[in-house]
Design an enzyme around this catalytic site. Structure first.
Site, PDB file in Angstrom:
ATOM      1  N   GLY A 227       0.809  -1.224   0.000  1.00 36.99           N
ATOM      2  CA  GLY A 227       0.000   0.000   0.000  1.00 36.99           C
ATOM      3  C   GLY A 227       0.834   1.261   0.000  1.00 36.99           C
ATOM      4  O   GLY A 227       1.913   1.289  -0.587  1.00 36.99           O
ATOM      5  N   GLY A 253       3.500   2.807  -9.974  1.00 40.70           N
ATOM      6  CA  GLY A 253       3.902   4.082  -9.388  1.00 40.70           C
ATOM      7  C   GLY A 253       3.564   5.258 -10.308  1.00 40.70           C
ATOM      8  O   GLY A 253       3.141   6.318  -9.841  1.00 40.70           O
ATOM      9  N   ASP A 254       3.730   5.047 -11.604  1.00 40.52           N
ATOM     10  CA  ASP A 254       3.399   6.118 -12.560  1.00 40.52           C
ATOM     11  C   ASP A 254       1.907   6.434 -12.499  1.00 40.52           C
ATOM     12  O   ASP A 254       1.500   7.598 -12.606  1.00 40.52           O
ATOM     13  CB  ASP A 254       3.773   5.702 -13.992  1.00 40.52           C
ATOM     14  CG  ASP A 254       5.249   5.374 -14.133  1.00 40.52           C
ATOM     15  OD1 ASP A 254       6.042   5.902 -13.328  1.00 40.52           O
ATOM     16  OD2 ASP A 254       5.598   4.593 -15.025  1.00 40.52           O
TER      17      ASP A 254
END
Ligand SMILES: Nc1ncnc2c1ncn2[C@@H]1O[C@H](COP(=O)(O)OP(=O)(O)OP(=O)(O)O)[C@@H](O)[C@H]1O
Ligand SMILES: [Mg+2]
Length: 310
Positions: A227, A253-254
């Site tokens: 998370g 992440g992008d």
């Protein structure tokens, strides 16, 4: 408006192979080509979310043209500086056991003139309504202080804000500027603080607080399947991960960066930005490679996000 800056983009070529055999002929199947590079990925996800974005950076040669064509096909506005050097092709091989082998080219060498042209372009895009997203590795020809210099030049220019997603030395130097927002993952923050892998989460949250003291206004710490933690001057939150079928975590992440930038650009509340960030990044792991999440799935996942104040 979210202006993404991809200084070393790529055409991502993903192919399947029974087994990668070094020193032998490897026959590929199901070859798929996508526009790649971290800023480009962010623009793609912003656009899926319904936000306004322009993808910028450097593109050159026939592969550069192909990259721009692929952005056109996705109806993503772009404004790249054309380079004499050729945009790289990154080959990703997936074997029958699902193992990923990556073969990345170095990318074009950027000349001082090309750099100045891009700087001018970015300055002209700066306004109080602009969030610049600087993400990914740096091409040859540009120093590790590149993101730092861009932060210094762009942050506050006409009221513009800057979001950096980088690692190693470029991140370390960018933090000296600093940017407004960052989204390190666990590895990146441990590396920055020279901390061991078993550093407890409470300490990681303190690290985020230390980063705020440098002048940032928001830190999102993504922790993959564990998370995320979000820390700002006013409040900190822990978001447990959502349970989703995992196809590829590359680019999660992008998607988180894209959702945060989208939410900030739209002036959504901090809670809504974080909720969307968790949902969009979880949605991204359900797709192949760096393919964007499905909007209907993101909406479904948003309802499952639980933010806990810490
Ligand atoms: N297995 C997973 N299950 C659910 N959510 C996940 C999983 N992996 C990642 N995520 C979501 O994506 C976010 C970002 O993931 P991660 O920390 O791996 O980013 P990253 O390392 O920066 O990825 P990249 O740079 O490849 O885009 C996590 O905070 C989480 O919300
Ligand atoms: Mg990342």
């Amino acid at each position: 408006m979210i202006v993404t800056v991809t200084l070393n983009p790529a055409l991502d070529k993903t192919a399947h192979v029974n087994r990668v055999c070094p020193g032998a002929l490897n026959r590929l199947r199901d070859v798929v080509v996508d526009a790649g590079g971290k800023g480009v990925n962010v623009s793609v996800v912003v656009s899926v979310l319904g936000g306004k974005t322009i993808a910028s950076g450097f593109a050159g040669g026939s592969t550069g043209e192909e990259l721009l064509l692929r952005l056109d096909k996705r109806a993503i506005p772009h404004d790249f500086v054309r380079t004499a050097g050729t945009t790289r092709v990154n080959l990703k091989l997936i074997d029958d056991e699902g193992a990923l082998t990556e073969l990345n080219e170095p990318g074009a060498l950027i000349s001082p003139e090309e750099w100045q042209t891009l700087e001018k372009k970015l300055y002209s895009l700066a306004s109080k309504d602009t969030i610049f997203v600087l993400s990914g590795s740096l091409p040859r020809g540009l120093g590790t202080d590149t993101y730092r210099n861009l932060c210094l030049a762009l942050r506050g220019r006409e009221g513009a804000r800057v979001f950096v997603d980088a690692d190693g030395e470029p991140l370390r130097q960018a933090l000296l500027a600093p940017p407004d927002y960052i989204k390190p993952n666990r590895y990146e923050i441990l590396q920055y603080f020279s901390a061991p892998p078993d550093t407890p989460e409470t300490q990681l949250v303190e690290f985020c607080g230390e980063l705020l003291n440098k002048g940032l206004s928001f830190v999102a710490l993504s922790m993959g399947e564990d998370g995320a933690v979000f820390v700002s001057k006013t409040a900190s939150y822990r978001a447990p991960p959502l349970r989703v079928p995992v196809r590829s975590t590359v680019g999660a992440g992008d998607s988180m960066v894209a959702a945060l930038a989208y939410g900030m650009d739209r002036g959504l509340s901090q809670e809504r930005c974080m909720t969307l960030a968790v949902a969009a990044s979880a949605g991204a792991v359900t797709t192949e490679g760096t393919r964007p999440p499905d909007l209907a799935l993101v909406r479904e996942l948003e309802a499952q996000v639980q933010l806990r104040r810490i």
